[in-house]
Design an enzyme around this catalytic site. Structure first.
Site, PDB file in Angstrom:
ATOM      1  N   ASP A 184      10.438  15.741 -34.912  1.00 32.69           N
ATOM      2  CA  ASP A 184      10.844  15.478 -33.752  1.00 32.69           C
ATOM      3  C   ASP A 184       9.737  14.587 -32.393  1.00 32.69           C
ATOM      4  OD1 ASP A 184      13.669  15.025 -34.437  1.00 32.69           O
ATOM      5  OD2 ASP A 184      13.646  16.643 -33.092  1.00 32.69           O
ATOM      6  N   ASN A 218       6.896 -12.592   5.817  1.00 31.50           N
ATOM      7  CA  ASN A 218       5.560 -12.678   6.477  1.00 31.50           C
ATOM      8  C   ASN A 218       4.931 -14.375   6.534  1.00 31.50           C
ATOM      9  OD1 ASN A 218       7.163 -11.449   8.584  1.00 31.50           O
ATOM     10  ND2 ASN A 218       5.887  -9.270   7.631  1.00 31.50           N
ATOM     11  N   ASP A 266      18.986  14.191 -31.551  1.00 32.86           N
ATOM     12  CA  ASP A 266      18.901  15.085 -33.064  1.00 32.86           C
ATOM     13  C   ASP A 266      20.434  15.980 -33.256  1.00 32.86           C
ATOM     14  OD1 ASP A 266      18.903  17.009 -31.291  1.00 32.86           O
ATOM     15  OD2 ASP A 266      16.999  18.700 -33.050  1.00 32.86           O
ATOM     16  N   GLU A 322       1.091  -0.846   0.186  1.00 30.76           N
ATOM     17  CA  GLU A 322       0.223  -0.207  -0.001  1.00 30.76           C
ATOM     18  C   GLU A 322       1.060   1.462  -0.169  1.00 30.76           C
ATOM     19  OE1 GLU A 322       0.202  -1.178   4.632  1.00 30.76           O
ATOM     20  OE2 GLU A 322      -0.033  -2.428   2.991  1.00 30.76           O
ATOM     21  N   ASN A 337       2.044  -3.852  10.399  1.00 32.95           N
ATOM     22  CA  ASN A 337       2.437  -3.382   8.828  1.00 32.95           C
ATOM     23  C   ASN A 337       2.610  -2.039   9.109  1.00 32.95           C
ATOM     24  OD1 ASN A 337       1.830  -3.993   6.077  1.00 32.95           O
ATOM     25  ND2 ASN A 337       0.096  -2.696   6.052  1.00 32.95           N
TER      26      ASN A 337
END
Length: 878
Positions: A626, A690, A355, A313, A715
């Protein structure tokens, strides 16, 4: 039967239609056939005449073909863009888990995940909205008027009202209003560098011409929308408008949806990897716990907590902050970031296509040499060239301006003001030279001629060398030609200088341009910047190969490349690319470093070919030609002085057109990628380890190894420890080479480092189960607390091992914010079992004997991880 080069009855109005390549090929064929037709055939094909269209016919054609505006993308509504941004697997997953987290009562986790969702969706929404503005930039560029002949009368009309068959008149300074075939012209020079990259204006003629397989841009009797008249006048017939022009075919490539870059693909692959892990692990955890303890309600919420723990997350936040920090750092180095994802792509770039004009060179033509017939430097030749340019009354082109730039030098040495102009024989394309007649300070009447060497040679009867005038005998002519060819082969634009002393008379004519004395040559060049060579060397040292893609000719380009240190053993021309299959092109581009005489579509194909070989490609350009390449590249780079559409198509904009500036950006991009990779390695390997531990514990324990609220707390604290990653220090070795995404390496890291943590999770299980007697549901809180503290402290400390390839803390140290958060999280983990909220979280105080065991566990875990990490790195480098 419809004419083969007349416009189709229905022009494509939107770029969402398929078959772009077929449309572009049709435009090219139509232009080529118009170029080969004689004037009468051309009039018949376009349904027009020298008097132009009638107003009524023009209005009918406008209704039929549409306005002369580059075709536009079908814009998306903000709702469409929002839906596209939301349809992302990580966004959907996080949203679902946030809802479920809220249902379990963990509002903090739900709020954090929803914030991540909002941030990620907003970023993508903004990026997608930019694509809809590209077509508007093209339209704004061509909001001008044109001089058109209708009903036999010349008038000014809006460019958008031009239709096929219109007769237009062109003069110096005009923009070419559509794709046109020249009917007549005089002294016409067209600047088409925005399409081809050429620094010199191109001569145009009104004679028929047949395409021999090269780019249509090489046709001398056709002018293209988006170019402009440098000098001269012309009358032409419109053969293509709007989306049916050459520029229109480029627009189709520019305003289409962006392809996914290596960064986008890498994040997507990592996301799906984690989702695949979850699809396997979460149901497995749910079933094991359900069948083992027959409490399906508890098993469900435990599995939900496991899913939250496995979800990366923090990835959107880490990526966004890393990229934003990189953008701020790059802005201080004169690089403006328009698309955040491009920063990492810049760091991963291993091939830079650039270029030539204005990037490698100064974009300023200079007089490089003035020499006699044996190519020895000669100031008298400079004097003659200067007098010719000084006294001519026509529009002075870039070559004349380059000669006149020597004003101070000439005035000091030769007293130009003492010369008096008597007459002038103007330039024309038939002769390809021009002459002025002057009276020297000594009273001598002298004709000074300057022009194309082959034309001047044909009018010379003598040559001067070392102060002596000698006849141009047949045996010497070829030797003299070889000398100026040597200059041309070296990449110079060469003009010959000759003179003739005449008798005084009232007027002079082209017939006086005979029996001239060849005096020497002036050679022009757009020189490389002083910073170019060291910049290319620095890029090469950092693992970036520079390839030159230019519309200019190969001789000039080879000279520039030689001077800046780019090898030119392998050169590929646009005409060779034209008929080359994609597979063959992909093989050739690997070894080729110089691509010359390219059309915009060639640049686009070259970039795609390099990407097909696994390269992360950057493209630096500033012209209309380009723009397709800028869109196709993994990272498109333009400059602040570029045309609007090039800047809009680019991901990065340089405030200074220098490869040195870009080199600084490359290093910054690699720092950004290194820090993003730290999170991915740490978070994924920790989650995987884990989950291995959870599966094993669920199988033999009579209770869940950690309560759902404890998993979420673990967490949350671990996520907090990773917040300073974007500001972490990066070892120099990690920015020395390109860092492309490699899911293979990431997967190996997860599979080998993850189990390291599981080993010590299981030793902690054994400690809590057998030593401290936490083997019954009544003692579940003690077991869960012991594993919570060990899991949190080990995975927080291991950040310092994974963040560097060196010995942690000894050879490489984290930034102070990361060190501070590590200590804070460890302190929180130690404190929570004894805190006032311990009961609410299901914690209980740990026995004193636990802490020495924990110290040994942490030391062994760090040592094992360092050994495995070193082994993986050696294996990757071998």
């Amino acid at each position: 039967m419809r004419n083969p080069f007349s416009l189709p009855s229905i022009l494509p109005k939107r770029l969402v239609q398929p078959g772009r390549a077929a449309v572009a090929a049709g435009i090219t064929a139509r232009i080529a056939e118009a170029a080969a037709a004689d004037v009468e055939t051309l009039y018949a094909a376009q349904g027009t005449s020298a008097a132009g269209l009638t107003q009524g016919e023009a209005e009918a054609r406008l209704e039929k073909y549409g306005q002369n505006a580059v075709a536009q993308e079908e814009g998306h509504s903000w709702r469409d863009l929002l839906v596209m941004a939301v349809l992302n697997p990580l966004v959907i997953l996080l949203s679902l888990l946030a809802i479920l987290s809220a249902a379990t009562g963990d509002l903090r986790a739900a709020i954090v995940m929803l914030l991540m969702v909002v941030l990620g969706v907003a970023l993508r929404f903004v990026q997608e909205a930019r694509a809809d503005t590209a077509a508007a930039k093209l339209k704004a560029m061509i909001r001008v008027t044109a001089t058109v002949v209708r009903d036999g009368v010349a008038r000014e009309i809006a460019l958008a009202e031009l239709v096929p068959g219109d007769i237009v008149r062109l003069a110096a300074g005009d923009m070419i209003p559509a794709d046109v075939r020249l009917l007549s012209c005089k002294d016409l020079f067209v600047t088409q560098g925005s399409l081809t990259g050429e620094s010199m204006p191109v001569e145009k003629f009104d004679t028929r011409e047949t395409v021999t397989g090269g780019s249509p841009l090489e046709l001398k009797n056709v002018c293209f929308l988006g170019t402009s008249v440098e000098s001269g006048t012309a009358t032409a017939v419109v053969v293509g408008t709007g989306g049916s022009t050459y520029l229109g075919s480029i627009a189709k490539a520019i305003v289409g949806q962006r392809v996914s870059t290596s960064f986008d693909k890498g994040v997507s692959r990592f996301t799906w990897l984690m989702i695949r892990f979850m699809i396997v692990m979460v149901p497995l955890v749910f079933l094991i716990n359900g069948f083992a303890r027959h409490n399906w309600h508890e098993a469900f919420f435990f599995a939900l907590a496991v899913a939250v723990g496995m979800t990366p997350e923090m990835l959107p936040m880490i990526v966004t902050v890393c990229l934003s920090k990189g953008a701020i750092a790059m802005s201080k180095k004169k690089v403006i970031v328009k698309r955040l994802n491009s920063i990492q792509n810049l760091g991963a770039m291993d091939v830079l296509c650039t270029d030539k004009t204005g990037t490698l060179t100064m974009d300023h033509v200079v007089l490089e040499r003035h020499c006699d017939v044996q190519l020895a430097e000669d100031d008298d030749v400079l004097m003659l060239a200067y007098l010719n340019s000084h006294f001519q009354t026509g529009l002075k082109n870039v070559l004349d301006r380059a000669v006149l730039a020597h004003k101070e030098e000439i005035h000091d040495q030769f007293r130009v003001q003492a010369h008096r102009k008597l007459d002038e024989i103007p330039f024309d394309f038939g002769r390809r030279l021009m002459s002025v007649v002057v009276e020297t300070p000594e009273g001598q009447v002298r004709l000074i001629c300057k022009g194309a060497p082959e034309e001047v040679f044909a009018r010379c009867g003598h040559f001067e060398y070392d102060g002596e005038v000698m006849p141009m005998e047949t045996v010497l002519i070829e030797d003299l030609r070889d000398e100026y060819r040597r200059l041309s082969a070296d990449g110079f634009r060469v003009l010959a200088i000759a003179y003739r002393d005449l008798d005084r008379k009232s007027a002079y004519a082209k017939s006086d341009e005979s029996d001239l004395v060849l005096r020497g040559y002036v050679a022009f060049f757009d020189p490389p910047k002083e910073t170019t060579k060291p910049a290319i060397a620095a890029l090469r040292e950092h693992g970036v190969t520079v390839k030159v893609l230019t519309g200019d000719n190969d001789l000039v380009s080879k000279k520039i490349c030689h001077e800046v240190g780019i090898p030119t053993e392998h050169v590929l021309l646009g005409s060779q690319i034209e008929g080359m299959p994609d597979a063959a092109l992909a093989e050739v581009v690997e070894r080729t470093t110089l691509f010359a005489r390219l059309a915009p579509t060639h640049k686009h194909r070259i970039i795609l070919a390099l990407q097909s070989k696994g390269h992360v490609v950057g493209f630096l350009g500033d012209g209309i030609n380009d723009a397709p390449g800028l869109r196709a590249a993994d990272v498109g780079v333009s400059v602040d002085s570029a045309v609007d559409i090039a800047k809009e198509s680019a991901d990065l904009v340089l405030l200074e057109k220098s490869l040195l500036v870009l080199g600084d950006g490359v290093l910054e991009g690699r720092k950004v990628f290194s820090n993003i990779l730290k999170y991915i390695r740490m978070g994924a390997s920790s989650s995987f380890g884990n989950m291995l531990s959870v599966v094993g514990a669920s199988a033999f324990l009579p209770f869940v190894p950690m309560a759902p609220i404890q998993i979420l707390t673990n967490n949350l604290l671990y996520d907090f420890s990773q917040v300073p990653i974007p500001a972490d220090n990066v070892d120099p070795e990690q920015t020395a080479r390109p860092r492309p995404w490699s899911m293979n390496d990431i997967t190996k890291f997860i599979l080998f480092i993850g189990p390291c943590s599981s080993v010590f999770d299981y030793t902690t299980y054994l400690l809590m189960y057998f030593v401290f007697g936490a083997n019954h549901p009544d003692h579940a809180a003690l077991f869960q607390t012991g594993w919570f503290v060990e899991s949190l402290i080990t995975q927080t400390l291991i950040i310092h091992v994974i963040r560097t390839n060196k010995m942690p803390l000894v050879q490489s140290r984290a930034s102070w914010p990361m060190g501070l958060t590590t200590l804070a999280v460890i302190a929180a983990g130690v404190y929570l079992p004894f805190s006032p909220i311990a009961g609410a979280l299901g914690f209980t105080p740990l026995p004193g004997l636990y802490w020495p065991f924990l110290l040994v566990t942490v030391g062994c875990y760090v040592a094992l991880t360092q050994v495995v990490k070193t082994w993986l790195l050696k294996k990757a480098w071998s």
